[in-house]
Design a protein around this motif. Structure first.
Motif, PDB file in Angstrom:
ATOM      1  N   ALA A  88      56.033  35.017  -4.171  1.00 42.69           N
ATOM      2  CA  ALA A  88      54.851  34.857  -5.034  1.00 42.69           C
ATOM      3  C   ALA A  88      54.210  36.203  -5.317  1.00 42.69           C
ATOM      4  O   ALA A  88      53.725  36.468  -6.420  1.00 42.69           O
ATOM      5  N   TRP A  89      54.226  37.090  -4.327  1.00 42.29           N
ATOM      6  CA  TRP A  89      53.661  38.439  -4.512  1.00 42.29           C
ATOM      7  C   TRP A  89      54.432  39.164  -5.623  1.00 42.29           C
ATOM      8  O   TRP A  89      53.842  39.855  -6.449  1.00 42.29           O
ATOM      9  N   THR A  90      55.739  38.969  -5.624  1.00 47.75           N
ATOM     10  CA  THR A  90      56.558  39.597  -6.672  1.00 47.75           C
ATOM     11  C   THR A  90      56.320  38.914  -8.012  1.00 47.75           C
ATOM     12  O   THR A  90      56.151  39.580  -9.048  1.00 47.75           O
ATOM     13  N   GLU A  91      56.300  37.596  -7.992  1.00 45.31           N
ATOM     14  CA  GLU A  91      56.098  36.813  -9.225  1.00 45.31           C
ATOM     15  C   GLU A  91      54.815  37.246  -9.941  1.00 45.31           C
ATOM     16  O   GLU A  91      54.781  37.353 -11.161  1.00 45.31           O
ATOM     17  N   HIS A  92      53.781  37.519  -9.169  1.00 39.78           N
ATOM     18  CA  HIS A  92      52.491  37.886  -9.760  1.00 39.78           C
ATOM     19  C   HIS A  92      52.284  39.404  -9.800  1.00 39.78           C
ATOM     20  O   HIS A  92      51.196  39.853 -10.144  1.00 39.78           O
ATOM     21  N   ASN A  93      53.324  40.135  -9.443  1.00 39.48           N
ATOM     22  CA  ASN A  93      53.274  41.600  -9.561  1.00 39.48           C
ATOM     23  C   ASN A  93      52.012  42.151  -8.886  1.00 39.48           C
ATOM     24  O   ASN A  93      51.278  42.943  -9.467  1.00 39.48           O
ATOM     25  N   VAL A  94      51.780  41.700  -7.655  1.00 44.30           N
ATOM     26  CA  VAL A  94      50.487  41.964  -7.018  1.00 44.30           C
ATOM     27  C   VAL A  94      50.219  43.439  -6.705  1.00 44.30           C
ATOM     28  O   VAL A  94      49.180  43.961  -7.080  1.00 44.30           O
ATOM     29  N   PRO A  95      51.141  44.157  -6.034  1.00 44.40           N
ATOM     30  CA  PRO A  95      50.745  45.493  -5.557  1.00 44.40           C
ATOM     31  C   PRO A  95      50.475  46.482  -6.684  1.00 44.40           C
ATOM     32  O   PRO A  95      51.141  46.457  -7.717  1.00 44.40           O
ATOM     33  N   GLN A  96      49.494  47.327  -6.462  1.00 46.99           N
ATOM     34  CA  GLN A  96      49.295  48.448  -7.386  1.00 46.99           C
ATOM     35  C   GLN A  96      49.722  49.699  -6.604  1.00 46.99           C
ATOM     36  O   GLN A  96      50.899  50.013  -6.545  1.00 46.99           O
ATOM     37  N   CYS A  97      48.813  50.386  -5.916  1.00 43.76           N
ATOM     38  CA  CYS A  97      49.290  51.514  -5.093  1.00 43.76           C
ATOM     39  C   CYS A  97      50.031  51.007  -3.861  1.00 43.76           C
ATOM     40  O   CYS A  97      50.863  51.694  -3.303  1.00 43.76           O
ATOM     41  N   GLY A  98      49.705  49.787  -3.422  1.00 44.28           N
ATOM     42  CA  GLY A  98      50.411  49.166  -2.310  1.00 44.28           C
ATOM     43  C   GLY A  98      49.785  49.366  -0.940  1.00 44.28           C
ATOM     44  O   GLY A  98      50.175  48.704   0.014  1.00 44.28           O
ATOM     45  N   GLN A 104      46.990  42.589   3.340  1.00 41.84           N
ATOM     46  CA  GLN A 104      46.702  41.412   2.498  1.00 41.84           C
ATOM     47  C   GLN A 104      47.713  40.296   2.794  1.00 41.84           C
ATOM     48  O   GLN A 104      47.342  39.123   2.947  1.00 41.84           O
ATOM     49  N   LEU A 105      48.973  40.660   2.865  1.00 45.17           N
ATOM     50  CA  LEU A 105      50.013  39.654   3.121  1.00 45.17           C
ATOM     51  C   LEU A 105      49.848  39.021   4.505  1.00 45.17           C
ATOM     52  O   LEU A 105      50.050  37.810   4.662  1.00 45.17           O
ATOM     53  N   MET A 106      49.482  39.823   5.490  1.00 50.62           N
ATOM     54  CA  MET A 106      49.310  39.265   6.833  1.00 50.62           C
ATOM     55  C   MET A 106      48.164  38.252   6.855  1.00 50.62           C
ATOM     56  O   MET A 106      48.279  37.177   7.461  1.00 50.62           O
ATOM     57  N   GLY A 135      41.781  46.947  -6.743  1.00 54.17           N
ATOM     58  CA  GLY A 135      41.241  45.754  -7.382  1.00 54.17           C
ATOM     59  C   GLY A 135      42.276  44.711  -7.753  1.00 54.17           C
ATOM     60  O   GLY A 135      42.205  44.101  -8.816  1.00 54.17           O
ATOM     61  N   THR A 136      43.224  44.440  -6.879  1.00 58.69           N
ATOM     62  CA  THR A 136      44.263  43.447  -7.183  1.00 58.69           C
ATOM     63  C   THR A 136      43.864  42.036  -6.760  1.00 58.69           C
ATOM     64  O   THR A 136      44.721  41.155  -6.657  1.00 58.69           O
ATOM     65  N   TYR A 137      42.599  41.805  -6.554  1.00 59.51           N
ATOM     66  CA  TYR A 137      42.143  40.524  -5.982  1.00 59.51           C
ATOM     67  C   TYR A 137      42.577  39.301  -6.787  1.00 59.51           C
ATOM     68  O   TYR A 137      42.943  38.278  -6.224  1.00 59.51           O
ATOM     69  N   THR A 138      42.509  39.394  -8.105  1.00 57.84           N
ATOM     70  CA  THR A 138      42.867  38.233  -8.932  1.00 57.84           C
ATOM     71  C   THR A 138      44.339  37.882  -8.757  1.00 57.84           C
ATOM     72  O   THR A 138      44.709  36.703  -8.629  1.00 57.84           O
ATOM     73  N   ARG A 139      45.186  38.909  -8.722  1.00 59.73           N
ATOM     74  CA  ARG A 139      46.622  38.630  -8.562  1.00 59.73           C
ATOM     75  C   ARG A 139      46.922  38.135  -7.151  1.00 59.73           C
ATOM     76  O   ARG A 139      47.795  37.286  -6.956  1.00 59.73           O
ATOM     77  N   ILE A 140      46.219  38.664  -6.162  1.00 65.54           N
ATOM     78  CA  ILE A 140      46.403  38.174  -4.789  1.00 65.54           C
ATOM     79  C   ILE A 140      46.079  36.683  -4.726  1.00 65.54           C
ATOM     80  O   ILE A 140      46.836  35.883  -4.168  1.00 65.54           O
ATOM     81  N   ASP A 158      67.275  35.741  -8.518  1.00 64.04           N
ATOM     82  CA  ASP A 158      67.709  36.779  -7.590  1.00 64.04           C
ATOM     83  C   ASP A 158      66.624  36.989  -6.552  1.00 64.04           C
ATOM     84  O   ASP A 158      65.921  37.989  -6.547  1.00 64.04           O
ATOM     85  N   GLU A 159      66.486  36.023  -5.623  1.00 59.60           N
ATOM     86  CA  GLU A 159      65.385  36.060  -4.679  1.00 59.60           C
ATOM     87  C   GLU A 159      65.504  37.210  -3.713  1.00 59.60           C
ATOM     88  O   GLU A 159      64.525  37.842  -3.375  1.00 59.60           O
ATOM     89  N   SER A 160      66.736  37.494  -3.240  1.00 61.44           N
ATOM     90  CA  SER A 160      66.854  38.470  -2.166  1.00 61.44           C
ATOM     91  C   SER A 160      66.423  39.849  -2.638  1.00 61.44           C
ATOM     92  O   SER A 160      65.721  40.560  -1.928  1.00 61.44           O
ATOM     93  N   SER A 161      66.807  40.242  -3.865  1.00 60.15           N
ATOM     94  CA  SER A 161      66.436  41.585  -4.293  1.00 60.15           C
ATOM     95  C   SER A 161      64.937  41.659  -4.546  1.00 60.15           C
ATOM     96  O   SER A 161      64.296  42.657  -4.251  1.00 60.15           O
ATOM     97  N   ASP A 162      64.333  40.574  -5.067  1.00 55.11           N
ATOM     98  CA  ASP A 162      62.889  40.576  -5.279  1.00 55.11           C
ATOM     99  C   ASP A 162      62.167  40.742  -3.951  1.00 55.11           C
ATOM    100  O   ASP A 162      61.224  41.494  -3.814  1.00 55.11           O
ATOM    101  N   ASN A 163      62.652  39.996  -2.960  1.00 60.55           N
ATOM    102  CA  ASN A 163      62.007  40.009  -1.662  1.00 60.55           C
ATOM    103  C   ASN A 163      62.077  41.395  -1.033  1.00 60.55           C
ATOM    104  O   ASN A 163      61.107  41.900  -0.492  1.00 60.55           O
ATOM    105  N   SER A 164      63.251  42.033  -1.117  1.00 63.79           N
ATOM    106  CA  SER A 164      63.357  43.340  -0.494  1.00 63.79           C
ATOM    107  C   SER A 164      62.497  44.347  -1.231  1.00 63.79           C
ATOM    108  O   SER A 164      61.978  45.285  -0.640  1.00 63.79           O
ATOM    109  N   ARG A 165      62.302  44.152  -2.562  1.00 65.33           N
ATOM    110  CA  ARG A 165      61.447  45.087  -3.285  1.00 65.33           C
ATOM    111  C   ARG A 165      60.019  45.015  -2.772  1.00 65.33           C
ATOM    112  O   ARG A 165      59.370  46.036  -2.547  1.00 65.33           O
ATOM    113  N   VAL A 166      59.529  43.783  -2.547  1.00 64.26           N
ATOM    114  CA  VAL A 166      58.177  43.644  -2.021  1.00 64.26           C
ATOM    115  C   VAL A 166      58.079  44.303  -0.655  1.00 64.26           C
ATOM    116  O   VAL A 166      57.139  45.027  -0.369  1.00 64.26           O
ATOM    117  N   GLU A 167      59.090  44.078   0.218  1.00 62.79           N
ATOM    118  CA  GLU A 167      59.032  44.657   1.554  1.00 62.79           C
ATOM    119  C   GLU A 167      58.996  46.176   1.472  1.00 62.79           C
ATOM    120  O   GLU A 167      58.264  46.831   2.202  1.00 62.79           O
TER     121      GLU A 167
END
Ligand code: FES
Ligand code: FES
Length: 172
Positions: A88-98, A104-106, A135-140, A158-167
């Motif tokens: 979901a974090w990837t789907e909503h493109n949540v991180p900015q600087c990260g 946030q995820l925890m 200010g990523t609150y709305t996407r979070i 392609d779930e696995s590559s999306d997931n590793s990108r977030v990590e």
């Protein structure tokens, strides 16, 4: 055995260390164990960047001493198993600087563990201690809703590559 001979259980593994029992867990995970996904922000319990789980509950690693977590199970972002939330974090493109995102995820993962259908208010309350200077609150919030049972969630092909990108983004 020295009083400074401590054991931490993190992400399912045991670590022995010679450290001051009063030392915050944040320094042990980052500096002694190299788990740098947990971030140092304010050092005063105000920003949430250092959020980990202690026995499944969110805790501020900057305010939690090593003596307080003896015999407890710690989870850092490196050991977080919350695939639906990460997608979901990837789907909503949540991180900015990260920088704030592992904290946030925890916090979000701890919320969904105890409340699978959080209301807007539940989300606001659970996430209130996690500051995002970008200010990523709305996407979070959108991502938490997508990952919860209240909305249907479309998985990427392609779930696995999306997931590793977030990590990578949240642990860099
Ligand atoms: S670094 Fe722990 S709350 Fe800010
Ligand atoms: S994404 Fe930059 S501080 Fe939150």
């Amino acid at each position: 055995m020295s009083d400074n001979n401590l054991t931490l259980k993190i992400n399912g593994k045991l670590f022995q260390m010679d450290a001051d029992p009063k030392m915050p867990v944040l320094w042990a995970v980052r500096d002694m164990l190299g788990l740098t996904g947990t971030k140092y922000g304010c050092g005063a319990g105000l920003c949430g960047a250092c959020t980990i789980h202690v026995d499944g509950k969110p805790a501020r690693a900057c305010l939690t001493s090593l003596s307080q977590v003896q015999g407890k199970e710690l989870t850092t972002i490196e050991g977080l198993e919350a695939d639906k939330l990460k997608r979901a974090w990837t789907e909503h493109n949540v991180p900015q600087c990260g920088y704030c995102q592992s904290g946030q995820l925890m916090s979000a993962a701890a919320l969904l563990t105890t409340n699978s259908k959080p209301s807007d208010r539940d989300i606001d309350e659970a996430m209130a201690g996690n500051i995002c200077r970008c200010g990523t609150y709305t996407r979070i919030k959108s991502a938490i809703k997508s990952a919860s049972d209240q909305n249907s969630f479309t998985q990427h092909s392609d779930e696995s590559s999306d997931n590793s990108r977030v990590e990578q983004e949240v642990t860099a």
